[in-house]
Design an enzyme around this catalytic site. Structure first.
Site, mmCIF file in Angstrom:
data_model
loop_
_atom_site.group_PDB
_atom_site.id
_atom_site.type_symbol
_atom_site.label_atom_id
_atom_site.label_comp_id
_atom_site.label_asym_id
_atom_site.label_seq_id
_atom_site.Cartn_x
_atom_site.Cartn_y
_atom_site.Cartn_z
ATOM 1 N N HIS A 168 49.562 60.867 54.268
ATOM 2 C CA HIS A 168 48.123 60.376 53.662
ATOM 3 C C HIS A 168 46.826 60.806 54.986
ATOM 4 O O HIS A 168 45.638 60.925 54.916
ATOM 5 C CB HIS A 168 48.071 58.992 53.322
ATOM 6 C CG HIS A 168 47.088 59.008 52.868
ATOM 7 N ND1 HIS A 168 45.606 58.635 52.417
ATOM 8 C CD2 HIS A 168 47.065 57.829 51.193
ATOM 9 C CE1 HIS A 168 44.901 58.538 51.821
ATOM 10 N NE2 HIS A 168 45.610 58.151 50.819
ATOM 11 N N ASP A 384 47.537 74.577 38.324
ATOM 12 C CA ASP A 384 49.167 75.425 37.697
ATOM 13 C C ASP A 384 49.546 77.203 38.361
ATOM 14 O O ASP A 384 48.855 77.626 39.392
ATOM 15 C CB ASP A 384 47.434 76.490 36.897
ATOM 16 C CG ASP A 384 48.338 77.425 35.364
ATOM 17 O OD1 ASP A 384 49.301 77.567 35.629
ATOM 18 O OD2 ASP A 384 47.929 77.775 35.450
#
Length: 435
Positions: A168, A384
């Site tokens: 993070h 994708d």
């Protein structure tokens, strides 16, 4: 509204035992081209090292066989050229501040194989499923760990899962989403549509620091003995789907007394959930309660951060009240409290927060606090690699005091609310949440 429990059993009562075998040795994936070296500045909003685990499931959509792991691995090497700090390691500089040492050591990549099809584990594609833990490679105990660990697990059906551990400290949810979309574009042989802006010095602290607002979170006194309840009772986790029609109905309820001019889906569902939680735990009327949520600061700064800003720019905002004030007033009042906190996020407020963390680094444990994590606003479903978007994406774990909003449905306009509560409180919560 549909409900689905997070039970580890399927309809026929059999426990799904997902067996995953690691194939070969984990490998380091460095940027495909030489990248800049040296220290990379981190702002006070980047905090400290903390790994976030996520999973992305993809169906087989092509007739012919492709080596998904090989294609994704090559794409990772190429995208790291643009996001080269991800190939470095966290270090401390001479001022004892966290920086990234851009060494080019790379990310860690793991290939694995599962002994079942995606359809067989479809019901368990939820946070905190024990089975899914096997789909994210564990680097606990590794000294000087990588900032990104990727595991591609192939299933018998030809589908696969990309399990990630990402630090993070390197980016927030929006930054992670933009990185994932860029990774997919590069893997498909496309140019990156939203290149990263790497300079984080835009969020440097002022000299001298100028703290204009209160940024600390006070410890809340337990007046309801709920902490004892949490220790005594079984913790139950369930998910509740709010379809678009229900979300619109909630907005109408929130605005029926004409206190609010408008309200968003997030604000309304957050207020509705907060009220239901207070009722379900049967808190003392004077019990202080708090909900924490993030507000993206990119567009709030003056000037706004450049498009593609690569870093943490989210403000963790605290909305606090007594149980009495929440429950004795209508939903509009709760939503209004949340709106007021969102409006607080201005250039002055963000700069004040950055300056506050220049001197204050302590992060205290928080009681009577709900952490609200809204994945519903992040377009991870657009990732994708050449097979189309994921059939499911989400975090691997949800902390006990966290509420998760996940996008749901084909168009991702519904929201799946995921929550854990003591068993007795969950029974009440289920009734209250069903409008």
């Amino acid at each position: 509204m549909e409900e689905s429990s997070n039970s580890p059993t399927s309809d026929n009562g059999l426990i799904v035992n997902l067996n995953v075998v690691i194939e070969g040795e984990p490998t380091s994936i460095s940027p495909a081209k030489r990248t800049p070296e040296g220290e990379y500045f981190l702002s006070n909003l980047d905090g400290g090292p903390f790994m976030i685990h996520t999973v992305y499931f993809f169906n087989k959509t092509l007739e012919y066989e492709l080596d998904a792991a090989k294609i994704i691995r090559e794409g990772l090497a190429n995208v790291l050229v643009y996001y080269y700090p991800l190939a470095g390691r966290v270090a401390l500089n001479e001022k004892n501040r966290f920086i990234i040492n851009c060494t080019g050591e790379g990310a860690l990549f793991v290939e694995a194989k599962a002994d079942c099809t995606l359809e067989e584990i479809n019901d368990f594609m939820k946070p905190d499923s024990v089975s899914l833990e096997k789909l994210v490679y564990d680097i606990n105990g590794v000294k000087n760990p990588p900032l990104l660990v990727a595991q591609v697990t192939k299933f018998k059906c030809g589908g696969f899962c990309l399990g990630l551990s990402m630090d993070h400290i390197i980016f927030d949810g929006i930054g992670a989403m933009e990185f994932m979309n860029s990774w997919g574009e590069v893997t498909r042989g496309l140019s990156i549509s939203n290149p990263p802006f790497l300079d984080r010095t835009l969020l440097k602290a002022g000299i001298p620091p100028n703290v204009k607002f209160a940024h600390f979170f006070e410890q809340i006194i337990d007046r309801s003995n709920t902490l004892a309840l949490l220790e005594k009772e079984m913790h139950v986790k369930k998910s509740f789907v709010f379809h678009m029609e229900k979300l619109e109905q909630l907005k109408k309820i929130a605005m029926e007394d004409e206190v609010l001019e408008k309200c968003t889906t997030f604000e309304t569902l957050a207020g509705f959930m907060w009220r239901a939680q207070i009722k379900s735990l049967r808190l003392h009327p004077d019990q202080q309660v708090r909900v924490l949520f993030t507000v993206d600061g990119r567009s709030k700064l003056d000037p706004p951060l450049p498009k593609g800003f690569f870093g943490n720019a989210a403000m963790l905002m605290s909305c606090q009240s007594s149980a009495r004030k929440i429950l004795d007033n209508p939903l509009s009042s709760t939503v209004q409290k949340i709106q007021e906190k969102i409006k607080m996020v201005t250039d002055d407020y963000i700069r004040s927060r950055i300056d506050y963390f220049e001197e204050q680094h302590e992060r205290k444990p928080l009681t009577y606090t709900i952490f609200l994590n809204a994945w519903s606003s992040l377009a991870f479903h657009g990732v994708d690699f050449g097979w189309g978007g994921p059939i499911y994406s989400g975090p691997l774990h949800v902390a006990r005091n966290m509420v998760l909003f996940l996008p749901h449905g084909k168009e991702r306009r519904d929201i799946n609310l995921f929550r854990g509560l003591p068993a007795s409180a969950m029974k009440i919560f289920e009734v209250l949440i069903d409008i």
